[in-house]
Design a protein around this motif. Structure first.
Motif, PDB file in Angstrom:
ATOM      1  N   ALA A 207      -9.937  12.611  36.343  1.00 55.07           N
ATOM      2  CA  ALA A 207     -11.114  12.899  37.166  1.00 55.07           C
ATOM      3  C   ALA A 207     -11.587  14.338  36.989  1.00 55.07           C
ATOM      4  CB  ALA A 207     -10.791  12.645  38.634  1.00 55.07           C
ATOM      5  N   GLY A 208     -10.658  15.245  36.638  1.00 54.02           N
ATOM      6  CA  GLY A 208     -11.032  16.637  36.472  1.00 54.02           C
ATOM      7  C   GLY A 208     -10.640  17.506  37.641  1.00 54.02           C
TER       8      GLY A 208
ATOM      9  N   PRO B 117     -15.489  17.884  37.345  1.00 55.39           N
ATOM     10  CA  PRO B 117     -15.674  16.488  37.743  1.00 55.39           C
ATOM     11  C   PRO B 117     -17.140  16.123  37.969  1.00 55.39           C
ATOM     12  CG  PRO B 117     -14.259  17.658  39.309  1.00 55.39           C
ATOM     13  CD  PRO B 117     -14.512  18.573  38.187  1.00 55.39           C
ATOM     14  N   GLU B 118     -17.931  17.109  38.459  1.00 52.91           N
ATOM     15  CA  GLU B 118     -19.317  16.750  38.778  1.00 52.91           C
ATOM     16  C   GLU B 118     -20.152  16.431  37.544  1.00 52.91           C
ATOM     17  OE1 GLU B 118     -17.474  19.257  39.917  1.00 52.91           O
ATOM     18  OE2 GLU B 118     -18.641  20.955  40.615  1.00 52.91           O
ATOM     19  N   LYS B 119     -19.621  16.752  36.339  1.00 58.68           N
ATOM     20  CA  LYS B 119     -20.387  16.468  35.118  1.00 58.68           C
ATOM     21  C   LYS B 119     -19.822  15.280  34.348  1.00 58.68           C
ATOM     22  CE  LYS B 119     -22.439  20.603  35.418  1.00 58.68           C
ATOM     23  NZ  LYS B 119     -23.726  20.670  36.100  1.00 58.68           N
TER      24      LYS B 119
ATOM     25  N   MET C 161     -17.974  10.000  36.350  1.00 60.30           N
ATOM     26  CA  MET C 161     -16.899   9.103  36.759  1.00 60.30           C
ATOM     27  C   MET C 161     -17.067   8.851  38.248  1.00 60.30           C
ATOM     28  SD  MET C 161     -13.578  10.576  34.872  1.00 60.30           S
ATOM     29  CE  MET C 161     -13.476  10.705  33.092  1.00 60.30           C
ATOM     30  N   ALA C 162     -16.358   7.853  38.756  1.00 61.49           N
ATOM     31  CA  ALA C 162     -16.377   7.610  40.186  1.00 61.49           C
ATOM     32  C   ALA C 162     -14.967   7.256  40.600  1.00 61.49           C
ATOM     33  CB  ALA C 162     -17.335   6.481  40.533  1.00 61.49           C
TER      34      ALA C 162
ATOM     35  N   PHE D 212     -10.819   6.658  46.759  1.00 64.90           N
ATOM     36  CA  PHE D 212      -9.647   7.400  47.202  1.00 64.90           C
ATOM     37  C   PHE D 212      -8.807   6.552  48.139  1.00 64.90           C
ATOM     38  CE2 PHE D 212     -12.723  10.481  45.937  1.00 64.90           C
ATOM     39  CZ  PHE D 212     -12.008  11.533  45.407  1.00 64.90           C
TER      40      PHE D 212
ATOM     41  N   PRO E  24     -24.637  10.101  45.627  1.00 63.52           N
ATOM     42  CA  PRO E  24     -24.625  10.453  44.195  1.00 63.52           C
ATOM     43  C   PRO E  24     -26.025  10.362  43.571  1.00 63.52           C
ATOM     44  CG  PRO E  24     -22.833   8.948  44.689  1.00 63.52           C
ATOM     45  CD  PRO E  24     -23.677   9.015  45.915  1.00 63.52           C
TER      46      PRO E  24
ATOM     47  N   ARG F  86     -20.227   2.969  46.641  1.00 61.34           N
ATOM     48  CA  ARG F  86     -20.598   4.314  46.222  1.00 61.34           C
ATOM     49  C   ARG F  86     -20.279   4.511  44.743  1.00 61.34           C
ATOM     50  NH1 ARG F  86     -18.073   9.015  49.718  1.00 61.34           N
ATOM     51  NH2 ARG F  86     -16.210   8.404  48.592  1.00 61.34           N
TER      52      ARG F  86
ATOM     53  N   ARG G 296     -17.699  15.939  44.595  1.00 61.80           N
ATOM     54  CA  ARG G 296     -17.726  16.490  43.232  1.00 61.80           C
ATOM     55  C   ARG G 296     -17.961  15.371  42.236  1.00 61.80           C
ATOM     56  NH1 ARG G 296     -13.134  20.585  41.789  1.00 61.80           N
ATOM     57  NH2 ARG G 296     -14.686  20.907  40.172  1.00 61.80           N
ATOM     58  N   LEU G 297     -17.250  14.242  42.420  1.00 60.15           N
ATOM     59  CA  LEU G 297     -17.458  13.129  41.490  1.00 60.15           C
ATOM     60  C   LEU G 297     -18.866  12.566  41.633  1.00 60.15           C
ATOM     61  CD1 LEU G 297     -14.071  11.274  41.497  1.00 60.15           C
ATOM     62  CD2 LEU G 297     -15.195  12.378  39.582  1.00 60.15           C
ATOM     63  N   ALA G 298     -19.459  12.710  42.834  1.00 57.97           N
ATOM     64  CA  ALA G 298     -20.841  12.265  43.003  1.00 57.97           C
ATOM     65  C   ALA G 298     -21.791  13.184  42.250  1.00 57.97           C
ATOM     66  CB  ALA G 298     -21.201  12.234  44.483  1.00 57.97           C
ATOM     67  N   GLY G 299     -21.281  14.310  41.758  1.00 57.75           N
ATOM     68  CA  GLY G 299     -22.096  15.197  40.931  1.00 57.75           C
ATOM     69  C   GLY G 299     -22.568  16.451  41.635  1.00 57.75           C
TER      70      GLY G 299
END
Lengths: 341, 564
Positions: free
Chosen positions: A51-52, A77-79, A82-83, A86, A104, A151, B463-466
């Motif tokens: 995930a980063g 992770p934001e780039k 991925m999703a 949790f 997102p 999501r 963060r994963l949402a960007g």
């Protein structure tokens, strides 16, 4: 979309013992990989590196040609497109269900209309369209789980990561959610990586199962294959409910043996080399010509009795029985087949 | 294809250096400056004159005795309130607890004024009921005993809170197990509860002592007229009669106060260290013991104490504020709101004070919020050691008595700022700086604990949402810690608005604050104006405390200081 490649991935948090050591894996595009292992085996750390959230201390991660992370640098992770679902679902309590699912898209700057349409589709896919305006706090555990899944659905991610998503649900809900995950995988076509410590869950869902223990990757194979041909003591003990015996193994190269070939192994041979042998309970059957065993424990499980049997040399076997046996009974069994680990 | 970034955690590069710079400016720099001046003047023999001054030793002795006796009073009152309200079936616990907390939030000089108005020959209240002692008899509070008593009342809530926190953390099943083994209620209290609560008692006592050592408002109002000086008031007096050795003297004096405080804080830390009993059993609602026949008696006693330490002094304060002139008897005919009109509408000094205090407090509360939201985030996201370091650096200026920080600011800003060449000494900016430094911890604590309570996966999901750093802060993190941020703003505003000790040394013409105005009005004999201003301040305190009380259920545990 492309293949996800972990190349000799390691992570050391500086606690004296590395969390992950030298994990190499290729996950085919659109595959569904279950990362299976006891808690603390490093599987969640692998997921978080993908995930980063953690940077590897050695090795690399690639998505196709794209280098996601190595020791020196990584894509945040934001780039990564991925999703993740949790374990705690991580729904934002101050937003409605629709806002959670649509966030997102909002970050990606989609227009209101496009966003609403996608949110509706995603919520319909998890059968929660009636709950769009609720707050996460008003939902049940299973519903929250489905919101988290929706999501993941909205952005068409390349990789979807699931961190023990069923750990907080009761048994009945788990089966329903497993079905939802399968549907989700078929619909999205994304590569999915599913972390769990429950072998039944891993077997039921995944196209491939990777078993980890103590930070190391032990075996990767499709569920049937890993069940039939586990490699080594740890995998053998983790998959299925088999007993592991130490037996003098016949010289033949075969790893799977049936009763006639097995029988001589139970005659004591001092000094012979002993091998780890996996015997699954369904392969232990009552028979008058077999081994003498004593019933050590018998538990009625509803559809059958689960037995623990003691061999003459004090090793333990597991077996199932349809008729009642009492603890202390002496019975005779044969082992239909066994697998050298 | 997105960039290949080196920074994996995607916090902006400036964040950590920014937090460190702020901490350096607000904590390390002023206190370091104080330490350097103190040590240099000791080395150069600047301390010789001071050390041979009998006034210093008298002040040190006064500080120690008033602080010690004050501590005893706090332990007695605060301890009995904590035991009775936490362990026994007293009715009206909420209101009793809330009222008992008031003295902690009311500025000390107001406490002192109200008690002066209550006792002594010129008491308007006693005169109104015909019980005033004859004119010319001494005011009994202008004494060591008077100072100690008021210090005790002011800081009793500290003992109450520390002991109560300890009592609430007691394992309930341990108490139940003792009952099952046949112990009577009294034996459980004696053998289980009190031994376990002892560290809380000791910690509360140490906190009260430290707070007493640094208190300025009470010894200033009660001690200075009788020429009884404590270390903080001695600093004030030395500073008022400015001379060549002033800087060396006040830096040594405040160093002495700092040493006494640190000794007290170390004791507190030590007794609290081994007391995490919570892990042993379920703690929760502590077993409530039945008082049976003693309940009514205990309740009457509690209310009687509140009447004595809170309600009567406040009534005296109101009476003094309504009296037409000093010494004139008060009744329905002579009562007048003249003093209120005077302080609110006519006197430019009090109007300026209102403007300054409210402006400074608002600027401090909101300015600090910007800093502490980022700092709280860093604290929650960094390792334990770094978080402890940041917490400690932020805590020190608040934990040390305000007078020490004020002296540090004077030393730091007496000379013009290096690059700009202008001096902020004597302007409102030095007050703002001192407030920022002093109340950083007040703002940081609720926000850091809110960040710590937040499940990290909430941010990871964003963060994963960007979402990048600024976006996550705005959309996810800040809305989630908003209640704690609100509490931080109210708390800082409340404390800053009532502040006297720091501003007493740093104010100059035009930059006086409410605390200073009350003190000066009393000092110049306008007792009724000082009282009126005090009543307004107490009203403001109560309103703010109610606001926090309303927010309390949405806040992390321990944010509202009077709730445990």
């Amino acid at each position: 979309m492309a293949q996800l490649i972990l190349n000799h991935l390691s992570k050391d948090f500086g606690t004296g013992k590395p969390a992950v050591t030298g994990v190499s894996l290729k996950i085919r595009e659109g595959g569904f990989l279950a990362l299976l292992g006891p808690s603390g085996c490093g599987k969640t750390t692998v997921l978080r590196m993908i995930a980063g959230f953690e940077q590897p201390s050695d090795g690399e991660i690639f998505l196709g040609e794209w280098r996601l992370a190595d020791v020196n640098a990584m894509v945040p992770p934001e780039k990564r497109n991925m999703a993740m679902v949790f374990q705690s679902y991580a729904l934002w309590p101050h937003m409605s269900v629709a806002d959670n699912v649509g966030y997102p898209l909002k970050v990606r700057g989609l227009s209101r209309d496009a966003r609403d349409r996608k949110i509706r589709e995603a919520l319909e896919a998890v059968r929660l369209d009636a709950y769009a305006d609720r707050r996460p706090a008003d939902l049940s555990g299973g519903q929250r789980q489905r919101v988290a899944l929706a999501r993941c659905l909205v952005t068409d991610p390349d990789v979807v990561l699931l961190d023990e998503p069923l750990a907080n649900l009761d048994r009945h809900l788990r089966q329903e959610m497993e079905e939802t995950f399968r549907e989700f995988h078929a619909r999205s076509g994304a590569t999915m990586i599913y972390v769990t410590h429950d072998q039944a869950e891993a077997m039921a869902l995944a196209t491939d199962v990777a078993v980890m223990a103590e930070g190391k990757l032990l075996q990767v194979a499709p569920p049937q294959e890993i069940y039939a041909r586990p490699e080594g003591r740890i995998v053998g003990g983790l998959i299925g409910q088999g007993a592991i015996l130490k037996l003098p193994w016949p010289v033949s190269g075969d790893r799977a043996l049936e009763w006639p070939a097995l029988q001589p192994s139970f005659v004591p041979k001092p000094g012979a080399h002993l091998a780890d042998v996996l015997v699954r309970p369904q392969d232990v059957v009552f028979s008058d010509e077999g081994l003498d065993v004593v019933v050590e424990a018998a538990v009625f499980e509803g559809e059958r009795h689960a037995l623990r049997l003691r061999l003459a040399d004090d090793q333990t076997l597991r077996a199932f029985s349809r008729r009642t046996v009492a603890v202390g009974d002496r019975i005779r069994v044969v082992i239909r087949s066994a697998w050298r680990l | 294809m997105p960039r290949f970034l080196t920074l994996g955690n995607s916090q902006p590069r400036w964040l950590f250096p920014f937090v460190l710079t702020v901490l350096f400016l607000l904590s390390v720099l002023p206190l370091g400056r104080l330490a350097v001046t103190g040590i240099l003047s000791l080395v150069r023999g600047g301390g010789d004159g001071l050390l041979s001054d009998p006034g210093l030793w008298a002040a040190l002795w006064n500080t120690l005795t008033t602080s010690f006796y004050g501590m005893l009073v706090s332990v007695l009152i605060g301890g009995s309130f904590a035991l009775l309200l936490t362990l026994f079936d007293i009715r009206g616990k909420w209101i009793l607890g809330f009222l008992f907390m008031l003295p902690m939030m009311i500025p000390p000089q107001v406490t002192a004024l109200s008690w002066v108005g209550l006792t002594g020959p010129s008491s308007t209240l006693l005169k109104a009921i015909g019980m005033a002692p004859p004119l010319g008899s001494p005011q009994p509070l202008y004494s060591i005993g008077g100072i100690a008593l008021l210090l005790g009342v002011q800081n009793a809530p500290l003992v109450y809170l520390a002991l109560r926190a300890g009592l609430l953390a007691l394992p309930r099943d341990g108490i139940e197990a003792a009952r099952l083994s046949g112990a009577s209620a009294l034996q459980v209290l004696r053998d289980i509860i009190l031994p376990l609560a002892l560290p809380g008692f000791a910690a509360g006592a140490a906190m009260a002592f430290v707070s007493n050592v640094g208190n300025f408002g009470i010894p200033a109002i009660l001690g200075i007229p009788a020429s009884i000086y404590t270390l903080p008031t001695l600093i004030y007096a030395k500073f008022a009669s400015f001379g060549p050795s002033t800087f060396a003297d006040i830096s040594l004096l405040s160093g002495l106060i700092a040493l006494l405080s640190v000794a007290g804080l170390l004791i507190e830390e030590r007794v609290l260290r081994g007391r995490d009993y919570r892990i042993i059993g379920l703690s929760g609602r502590t077993a409530v013991f039945q008082l049976k026949g003693w309940r009514a008696v205990s309740e009457i006693l509690l209310w009687l104490v509140l009447l004595l330490i809170l309600i009567l002094p406040f009534a005296a304060l109101v009476a003094s504020s309504l009296a037409p002139a000093y010494g004139v008897p008060l009744n329905l005919k002579t009562a007048t709101t003249h003093a209120y009109e005077e302080v609110l509408l006519r006197q430019s000094v009090t109007q300026t004070a209102f403007r300054n205090s409210i402006g400074l407090s608002l600027a401090t509360a909101f300015g600090l919020l910007l800093v502490t939201v980022l700092m709280g985030y860093v604290v929650a996201r960094s390792g334990r050691r770094l978080a402890a370091l940041i917490g400690a650096l932020a805590d020190i200026p608040y934990a040390l008595p305000g007078i020490v920080l004020a002296v540090a600011c004077i030393l730091l800003f007496a000379a013009p700022l290096p690059v700009f060449g202008v001096s902020i000494y004597g302007t409102i900016w030095i007050l703002l700086f001192a407030y920022f430094s002093s109340f950083l911890a007040v703002s940081l604590r609720p926000i850091a604990s809110a960040f710590r309570q937040l499940d990290p996966s909430l941010e990871e999901a964003a963060r994963l949402a960007g979402a990048g750093f600024a976006r996550r802060m705005r959309d996810i993190l800040v809305p989630l810690i908003a209640p704690a941020a609100g509490a931080a703003v109210i708390l800082v505003f409340l404390i800053a608005c009532n502040e006297l000790t720091v501003s007493a040394l740093l104010w100059s013409a035009g930059t006086q604050t409410l605390g200073v105005a009350i003190y000066n009005l009393d000092d110049s004999g306008s007792f009724n104006l000082a009282s009126a201003l005090s009543v307004l301040v107490v009203g403001m305190v109560v309103v703010m405390m109610f606001l926090l009380e309303l927010l309390a259920n949405r806040l992390p545990k321990g944010v509202v200081p009077w709730r445990s």
